[in-house]
Design an enzyme around this catalytic site. Structure first.
Site, PDB file in Angstrom:
ATOM      1  CE  LYS A 175     -37.765   9.782  10.833  1.00  0.00           C
ATOM      2  NZ  LYS A 175     -36.460  10.303  10.417  1.00  0.00           N
TER       3      LYS A 175
ATOM      4  CB  CYS B  52     -42.917  -3.090   7.411  1.00  0.00           C
ATOM      5  SG  CYS B  52     -41.990  -4.105   6.295  1.00  0.00           S
TER       6      CYS B  52
ATOM      7  CD1 TRP C 248     -37.137  -0.177   3.320  1.00  0.00           C
ATOM      8  CD2 TRP C 248     -36.442  -1.965   4.460  1.00  0.00           C
ATOM      9  NE1 TRP C 248     -35.760  -0.179   3.314  1.00  0.00           N
ATOM     10  CE2 TRP C 248     -35.309  -1.259   4.009  1.00  0.00           C
ATOM     11  CE3 TRP C 248     -36.247  -3.123   5.204  1.00  0.00           C
ATOM     12  CZ2 TRP C 248     -34.009  -1.676   4.262  1.00  0.00           C
ATOM     13  CZ3 TRP C 248     -34.946  -3.541   5.464  1.00  0.00           C
ATOM     14  CH2 TRP C 248     -33.845  -2.814   4.997  1.00  0.00           C
TER      15      TRP C 248
ATOM     16  CD  GLU D  82     -26.367  14.077  10.606  1.00  0.00           C
ATOM     17  OE1 GLU D  82     -25.901  12.940  10.776  1.00  0.00           O
ATOM     18  OE2 GLU D  82     -27.546  14.268  10.265  1.00  0.00           O
TER      19      GLU D  82
ATOM     20  CG  HIS E 269      -2.969   9.833  10.075  1.00  0.00           C
ATOM     21  ND1 HIS E 269      -1.700   9.462  10.465  1.00  0.00           N
ATOM     22  CD2 HIS E 269      -3.268  10.958  10.766  1.00  0.00           C
ATOM     23  CE1 HIS E 269      -1.267  10.327  11.372  1.00  0.00           C
ATOM     24  NE2 HIS E 269      -2.204  11.248  11.569  1.00  0.00           N
TER      25      HIS E 269
ATOM     26  NE  ARG F 179     -43.078   1.794  10.821  1.00  0.00           N
ATOM     27  CZ  ARG F 179     -42.468   1.819  11.991  1.00  0.00           C
ATOM     28  NH1 ARG F 179     -42.327   2.954  12.622  1.00  0.00           N
ATOM     29  NH2 ARG F 179     -41.997   0.718  12.541  1.00  0.00           N
TER      30      ARG F 179
ATOM     31  CE  LYS G  74     -29.428  13.627   7.362  1.00  0.00           C
ATOM     32  NZ  LYS G  74     -29.225  13.198   8.704  1.00  0.00           N
TER      33      LYS G  74
ATOM     34  CG  ASN H  56     -42.712  -3.430  11.451  1.00  0.00           C
ATOM     35  OD1 ASN H  56     -42.716  -2.587  12.335  1.00  0.00           O
ATOM     36  ND2 ASN H  56     -41.621  -3.729  10.800  1.00  0.00           N
ATOM     37  N   GLY H  57     -41.703  -6.829  11.046  1.00  0.00           N
ATOM     38  CA  GLY H  57     -40.758  -7.567  11.888  1.00  0.00           C
ATOM     39  C   GLY H  57     -40.196  -8.731  11.113  1.00  0.00           C
TER      40      GLY H  57
ATOM     41  CD  GLU I  13     -29.469   9.979   5.384  1.00  0.00           C
ATOM     42  OE1 GLU I  13     -29.873   8.850   5.662  1.00  0.00           O
ATOM     43  OE2 GLU I  13     -29.378  10.885   6.239  1.00  0.00           O
TER      44      GLU I  13
HETATM   45  C1  F6R Z   1     -30.194   9.485   8.861  1.00  0.00           C
HETATM   46  C2  F6R Z   1     -31.106   8.770   9.731  1.00  0.00           C
HETATM   47  C3  F6R Z   1     -30.633   7.517  10.388  1.00  0.00           C
HETATM   48  C4  F6R Z   1     -31.163   7.441  11.829  1.00  0.00           C
HETATM   49  C5  F6R Z   1     -30.808   6.089  12.449  1.00  0.00           C
HETATM   50  C6  F6R Z   1     -31.249   6.005  13.899  1.00  0.00           C
HETATM   51  O1  F6R Z   1     -30.756  10.635   8.324  1.00  0.00           O
HETATM   52  O2  F6R Z   1     -32.218   9.150   9.912  1.00  0.00           O
HETATM   53  O3  F6R Z   1     -29.245   7.404  10.352  1.00  0.00           O
HETATM   54  O4  F6R Z   1     -30.599   8.485  12.564  1.00  0.00           O
HETATM   55  O5  F6R Z   1     -31.420   5.065  11.733  1.00  0.00           O
HETATM   56  O6  F6R Z   1     -32.613   6.149  14.032  1.00  0.00           O
HETATM   57  P1  F6R Z   1     -33.277   6.517  15.411  1.00  0.00           P
HETATM   58  O7  F6R Z   1     -32.814   7.876  15.777  1.00  0.00           O
HETATM   59  O8  F6R Z   1     -34.732   6.437  15.182  1.00  0.00           O
HETATM   60  O9  F6R Z   1     -32.781   5.489  16.403  1.00  0.00           O
END
Ligand code: F6R
Length: 591
Positions: A586, A2, A74, A469, A492, A27, A473, A100-101, A476
């Site tokens: 995010k 949010c 969100w 990683e 394993h 967000r 990527k 937001n929260g 997601e």
């Molecule tokens: C993946 C991604 C998330 C963030 C995670 C931590 O592409 O962006 O996995 O890395 O939510 O977020 P921050 O770095 O803001 O603590």
């Protein structure tokens, strides 16, 4: 999770708020809403879906006002409906709230308010705030006192924007969720993040935990919510420029941010020996070191822990911040928690900081957002300087975090300038991996990859984090099942997944374990896998080969860029929006 925006000033706030919401869409983007205060009522508009294509002039030409709040959602409590989208209102519709929260005690509050006759129209936790404030206003002399009382009664987290019908006043408040005040010329802004209003002002006040801001009559006053007394605040000038927060002609933020990576590396490594020194001392003094972060940032932390082990013989235990509560109480005075975070607002990371401090441990933060909650809570912070990262997927922040670990590790062995030199070479490789011809090649590979159901990645040692990683990527952004494994873990269990034609990315560096990883590549190839080698040298086992120049333990910083590009082009191939993958937001500010 949010985004909220607010405006109060002489002009029309609606265009600024809509623009701010578009910038905060990363967000949350399942629904949005906006409200303005008019002489005797609050006018509002709510809509399910993304705000991206909305044009105020075209879609809502008569909507405007000089006191305005907005929200992009969100969903947590209540489905994705117009009714559940913000703003939420009091019964008399004279108070509007964006939030937001999470209000943790909303069920108790709602029951109590319903028993007093309040009628609720949504399933959200937020709506209780508007009704509670309406109730408190009956008994308090001023709006400020009523807002303060309300804030003290809410349990949980909030960043809030509150307006009243016919009143030239805007309230903001924060606890556990970020909120920034933008100070313009007789105009003020609220935003969950700076890019929300950076177009209008770069003078900001980062509200602290449990602070409230009241803006009216061309002035603002910040108060401590507990005491109700005015708090001293500092106005900070933000160095980010707007271009960094805009697409700049690129079709998506994701590609724009990936292309920024060479510059980001330069910025990250501009850190001086003096700035690194307190962090080095913390590491030298620490009894036990833990690296705590989430998602991509955790992968950078895993990279850092291997780097410190292999370069300096220092043990750092990486732990996911989400799992940290199970270990937090075992920390002791003298221990060090290194946190890594792009946003500096991730709830689990902030929780970890609290529990570290409770046990007397110190906290070092590698963080991208200046003034963020993490930066303020940590004992010392290293700013990774990736600039605003708008795409929900983290790309440039990851590379900056890896580069910062490299600088820190270099500083620990007294080799700051040698590390910088090496990182500049890594930067050149990142540039060539991002060149047009290289991108074309990856885009071609992506055509085939977009058709598969599973993708796997293998890495050992310093490349283990890249295996994880690269698959994060891919999954997601493309929704293809992707999983990264340590080469040694293959036999394993995971090798059971290997079947004919399944693509397996294999990361290899000139680090002494490359022979083992090539053997693992042979093992999967023998079972039908199509091996894509991302390596410092070609090998017959690789069906396809992507060159990653040899920079020893720093090689993964460049080689990850191949899989970022792969993920991006697979998403395009599947007609998906790489900036806003489904279900994701995010800044995960809820636990
Ligand atoms: C993946 C991604 C998330 C963030 C995670 C931590 O592409 O962006 O996995 O890395 O939510 O977020 P921050 O770095 O803001 O603590």
């Amino acid at each position: 999770m949010c985004g909220i925006v607010g405006y109060i000033g002489k002009g029309d706030g609606a265009p600024a708020v809509i623009d701010g919401l578009k910038r905060l869409e990363y967000r949350g983007y399942d629904s949005w809403g906006i409200a303005v205060s008019e002489s005797d009522k609050i006018k509002f508009h709510k809509q399910v879906g993304k705000i991206g294509g909305f044009e105020l002039k075209r879609d809502l030409p008569d909507f405007g006002g000089s006191i305005c709040i907005g929200h992009t959602r969100w969903a947590t409590h209540g489905g994705v409906t117009e009714k559940n989208s913000h703003p939420h209102f009091s019964c008399d519709k004279k108070i509007a709230v964006v939030h937001n929260g999470i209000v943790e005690n909303y069920q108790e509050l709602r029951k109590e308010l319903e028993s007093k006759g309040h009628k609720f129209v949504s399933q959200t936790d937020t709506e209780v705030i508007a009704h509670l404030l309406e109730e408190n206003l009956k008994h308090k002399k001023s709006k400020k006192d009523a807002v303060l009382k309300t804030l003290r009664e809410i349990e949980g987290s909030y960043a809030l924007g509150i307006i009243f019908a016919g009143e030239e006043i805007l309230f903001g408040a924060r606890k556990g969720s970020p909120l920034v005040l933008g100070v313009g010329k007789q105009e003020f802004y609220l935003g969950s993040d700076v890019p929300a209003f950076l177009k209008h002002t770069n003078k900001v006040v980062f509200l602290d935990e449990f602070q409230m801001v009241e803006i009216s009559g061309g002035n603002y006053e910040v108060s401590d919510v507990n005491s109700g007394k005015a708090a001293k605040v500092k106005e900070t000038k933000i160095e980010w420029d707007l271009d960094e927060a805009e697409k700049g002609g690129h079709p998506h933020f994701m590609i724009k941010e990936m292309l920024e990576q060479p510059t980001v590396i330069e910025k990250t490594i501009s850190i001086s020996e003096e700035e690194l020194s307190p962090a080095v001392k913390m590491i030298e003094k620490a009894k036990n070191i833990y690296v705590v972060a989430c998602g991509t940032a955790l992968h950078a932390g895993i990279y850092g822990s291997y780097l410190f082990a292999l370069e300096n013989g220092v043990m750092m235990q990486p732990i996911s911040a989400g799992e940290f509560p199970h270990f937090g109480s075992l920390l002791k005075k003298g221990d060090l928690v290194i946190t890594v975070s792009q946003s500096g607002e991730t709830a689990d990371v902030l929780e970890a900081v609290k529990s570290a401090h409770k046990s007397g441990a110190k906290v070092l933060a590698l963080v991208n957002v200046m003034g963020s909650s993490l930066m303020r809570a940590a004992d010392y912070s290293l700013l990774t300087k990736a600039g605003p990262e708008i795409c929900v997927l983290s790309t440039k922040a990851y590379v900056s975090q890896q580069a910062m670990f490299a600088m820190l590790s270099g500083a620990l062995k007294g080799k700051v300038s040698a590390t910088k030199k090496l990182l500049l070479k890594v930067k050149d490789d990142v540039s060539s991996i991002l060149s047009e011809s290289s991108r074309k090649n990856i885009a071609k590979m992506a055509k085939k990859l977009a058709k598969v159901d599973n993708i796997y990645a293998l890495g050992r040692g310093i490349n283990y984090s890249n295996a994880l990683e690269s698959c994060l990527k891919i999954k997601e952004v493309s929704y293809i099942h992707a999983e990264g494994f340590g080469g040694g873990d293959l036999k394993h269990g995971p090798i059971a997944l290997i079947e004919k034609d399944v693509p397996v990315l294999v990361f290899a560096a000139n680090d002494g374990v490359d022979k083992e990883i090539v053997s693992n590549a042979m093992e999967v190839k023998a079972r039908g896998a199509e091996v894509i080698g991302i390596s410092y040298q070609n090998n017959e086992v690789f069906e396809q080969y992507l060159p990653a120049n040899d920079h020893g333990l720093l090689t993964p910083i460049a080689s990850i860029v191949y899989s970022q590009l792969m993920a991006y082009y697979i998403a395009l191939e599947k007609n998906l929006d790489p900036d806003k993958p489904r279900n994701l937001a995010k800044s995960v500010t809820v636990k």
